[in-house]
Design an enzyme around this catalytic site. Sequence first.
Site, PDB file in Angstrom:
ATOM      1  N   GLU A 415     147.099  24.665 -69.554  1.00 24.65           N
ATOM      2  CA  GLU A 415     146.056  23.825 -70.156  1.00 24.65           C
ATOM      3  C   GLU A 415     145.272  23.043 -69.108  1.00 24.65           C
ATOM      4  O   GLU A 415     145.254  21.818 -69.117  1.00 24.65           O
ATOM      5  CB  GLU A 415     146.681  22.861 -71.173  1.00 24.65           C
ATOM      6  CG  GLU A 415     147.235  23.547 -72.400  1.00 24.65           C
ATOM      7  CD  GLU A 415     146.177  24.014 -73.382  1.00 24.65           C
ATOM      8  OE1 GLU A 415     144.964  23.853 -73.094  1.00 24.65           O
ATOM      9  OE2 GLU A 415     146.546  24.564 -74.426  1.00 24.65           O
ATOM     10  N   GLU A 485     153.118  30.733 -75.771  1.00 18.14           N
ATOM     11  CA  GLU A 485     153.698  29.732 -76.672  1.00 18.14           C
ATOM     12  C   GLU A 485     153.455  30.218 -78.095  1.00 18.14           C
ATOM     13  O   GLU A 485     152.363  30.692 -78.422  1.00 18.14           O
ATOM     14  CB  GLU A 485     153.031  28.351 -76.489  1.00 18.14           C
ATOM     15  CG  GLU A 485     153.322  27.729 -75.145  1.00 18.14           C
ATOM     16  CD  GLU A 485     152.629  26.371 -74.931  1.00 18.14           C
ATOM     17  OE1 GLU A 485     152.303  25.689 -75.925  1.00 18.14           O
ATOM     18  OE2 GLU A 485     152.414  26.022 -73.759  1.00 18.14           O
TER      19      GLU A 485
END
Length: 949
Positions: A415, A485
């Site tokens: 991220e 994820e």
Amino acid sequence: MSNRHVDYVDDVLPGNGALPPRAWYAASSAHSLSLNGSWRFRLSPTADAHDESFAAEGYDAAQWPEVRVPGHWVLQGDGAFGAPIYTNHLYPFPVDPPYVPTENPTGDHLRTFDLPDDWPADGSATLRLDGVESCARLWLNGTDLGEFKGSRLPHEFAVGHLLKPAGNVLAVRVHQWSSGSYLEDQDQWWLPGIFRDVTLLHRPAGCVLDFFAHASYDHTSGLGTLRVDSDVDGRVTVPELGIDTATGEPVTVAVEPWTAETPRLYAGELVTEGERVPLRIGFRTVALEDGLIKVNGVPVLFKGVNRHEWHPEHGRALDLDTMRRDVELMKSHNINAVRTSHYPPHPAFLDLCDEYGLWVIDECDLETHGFVEQAWRDNPVDDERWTPALLDRAARMVERDKNHPSVVMWSLGNEAGTGRGLTAMAEWIRGRDPERLVHYEGDINCRDTDVYSRMYASHAEVEQIGAHLDGGTERRRGLPFILCEYAHAMGNGPGGLTEYQRLFEAHERLQGAFVWEWIDHGIKDERYGYAYGGDFGEELHDGNFVCDGLLFPDRTPTPGLIEFKKVVEPVRIEVNTGAGTVGVTNRHDFRDLSHLTFEWSYQVDGETVEAGPLSVPPLAAGESAEVKLPAPPVDARDAETQWTVRALGADGHEVAWGAAVLTPRPVARAATGDRPVRGERLITLGPASFDPRTGELRTVGRVPVVAPRLDVWRAPTDNDAGASWQEDIRLGEEWRKLGLHRVQHRVDDVELSDDALTVRGRVAPAGREAGLRTVFRWTSDGTAVRLTVSVAPVGEWKVPLPRLGVRFGLPGGASRVRWFGGGPGEAYPDTRQASALGLWHDDVDGLQTPYVYPQENGARADVRWAEIGGLRVEGEPEFWFTARRWTTEQLDAATHRTDLVAGDTVWVNLDHGQQGIGSQSCGPGPLPQYQLRPQAAEFAFTFTEAGEA
Ligand code: IPT
């Protein structure tokens, strides 16, 4: 002191004075001295509150308190050293890179040490710090060694020239905030301190500096090639393989390859003039081939987890036993891969991955997620001034970890948006280590990466990707896909694992996924049991979003882990009762089944009456066989019978199982015939008595009950409370808006007929037209009393129901529970694979799943009958059984485990339906087939008095 900034703290550059990064190895023939232990400690509110005089020899720190190293100071000192802060992606300080606040907690650490008597007088010495958050400056015997950033990365300093035989003074000044904090915005607690080992290493003349062991495997020939490149020439020996060669020289010999399923390591040694370093060589070749990630020529399927380092008392300061426990728990739960989210772990963890066998995505210590708040403006990864810091991080990871066969991919970070800095990292990594793949999730076009990686994509989208219907750039279309994820394991859940796994198995492009995440980061706390965000008075925080793991903080497996183990089991066992056979499929990627034993067992009404070994051929990876079961051992006509087949590992632990019902449960004869009688104060019907005014049940035999009422409410789970990525609704909120937590029960009619007591009513929240019409019809045969519930929704219903069933109360002494149904653990419609049909028992406390943030939990699926508190309940059809010592309302109101206090009633829910769980605490909600749509329904329960279970 002035209040100016301390220059190096705000400097975007990674630091000064450290040695170039190199391979990490635990032991060598050279001496080393651990500097872990108790250090003197002084906490200051700012970076410049004190000058450097504490670092000078002779400084008297005897009055300072002590801290444990490795450790985080905020988790020590009983609150005297500040407190942890939890934010998901928000920076806990104003975003003005690279500057950090003037209020910058700064911990001065001091210790003295003597060299051991046998410490050689010659050679040099290196001081290694394996992890310090977030920025440190250090001095040895008063000499400034330099300063560094990069919290979860090692830093070494040359110190030999400064050492004395005794009375050495090591001073380390640690600042909580630095420019480095902008690069370390991972979703976790902010925990300053020297949290990994500090070690003094003797570096004899002619010692090993850096080395790179290249050990590949050619699956077509069965040959492995080893070449150890070393900064210092030496010899490489692997006695078992007869290898004795010079560094830099390749040797090719027949070997057994390393895989996560068969972690074959060969012990060797690298010997230079001054040092012997043990090697553990695993031969394996990672390649991107035909659009697939292949190891040793075989496409692999990752059944992975994201692992943060966590210990409920020590934070990210993990001891070796804890790391080993993680690896053993992963292996025993059929997990084969780990993403080291979101930073390189303690290096010893990777040794364990090599040894036990886990595929590793090693992730760099890089996340700049908070910049999303400003549309990624000023993101350091797209600003060249920061590129040296990014490259430093990449190099420190790759150089440290490059000799681990378990590491198959390097991840640039998490991220961090997109930018030139990431490209520079990828280029550097490819140049240094072309033998591994590069991962980064944020690179949607896969410009810099070798695998298309996403987070939390829905089943439908994953299916599209699997079928190559997702479009995208040409480069991306040719790449394999992973979910780095998925299945957000926050609280009760995650739901929908099975459907994902079936997709991964069906499409070769889909190479598996990593559950978010391994462990809840709850902090052990006397007040709360476990603390989460906000419990330390943080100004900004993200609550219990930090507790989203497959393990509770104390490493007890959650039901989510038990479910995951079942869903990803490496052997598929399907009992085919019609044919009297069992289908066995070897779902390993490499290994045959010869390491497993199989066993059949036969259950009558949930009890195993016979068991025996089952001979299954040693199927190769991917193969299936249909194996004959023995003849049913007993002829049980009026019973439900079942086959169970289990696969066991060498130590007897269960790896996989399958079961199927052979003869179904006989249909119970309905309890009818008795006539209800209206007495003065009660209505009686068979063994039961009722309130004549409300028609509510009062007793069954001698057991007093708080009358069963229709119940549609559950304490929203974290997933219920979350916003589905697909539908953009928060179910928990919608339920509350509608008022499902405060429905009123109206009795319209209590009617006695020849054979039944019928109570009609309406259940609805105040202020709403939507409601549920109910008919409770009670009948009896004199011994048992049967309740048939009919429900029909009226008005407009836009949301699924949380649950549909009845709730009743029993005296608080009720404790033991026996049931025939799914168990032993909790299950919900989309989390029920691990629920095995059997005869189970527990007590009410044992039925609770202690989620760190209390919420709906503890349902047992497919229950045929249950006994509790002297009452037996049979269901038609099977029901969901839940019992707890507090009400749903109390469960709903609780925010920590310690809020749940047993009352004097045991509340029992018998549910006909439950809303699925899904994964919308971060991701998609329950699939349509698991939604509990309001619709007309009828179900029945038969109550009899029973002995104490
Ligand atoms: C994703 C993060 O990568 C992870 O660290 C964690 O925060 C997770 O979410 C939620 O628990 S990022 C999110 C935008 C999906």
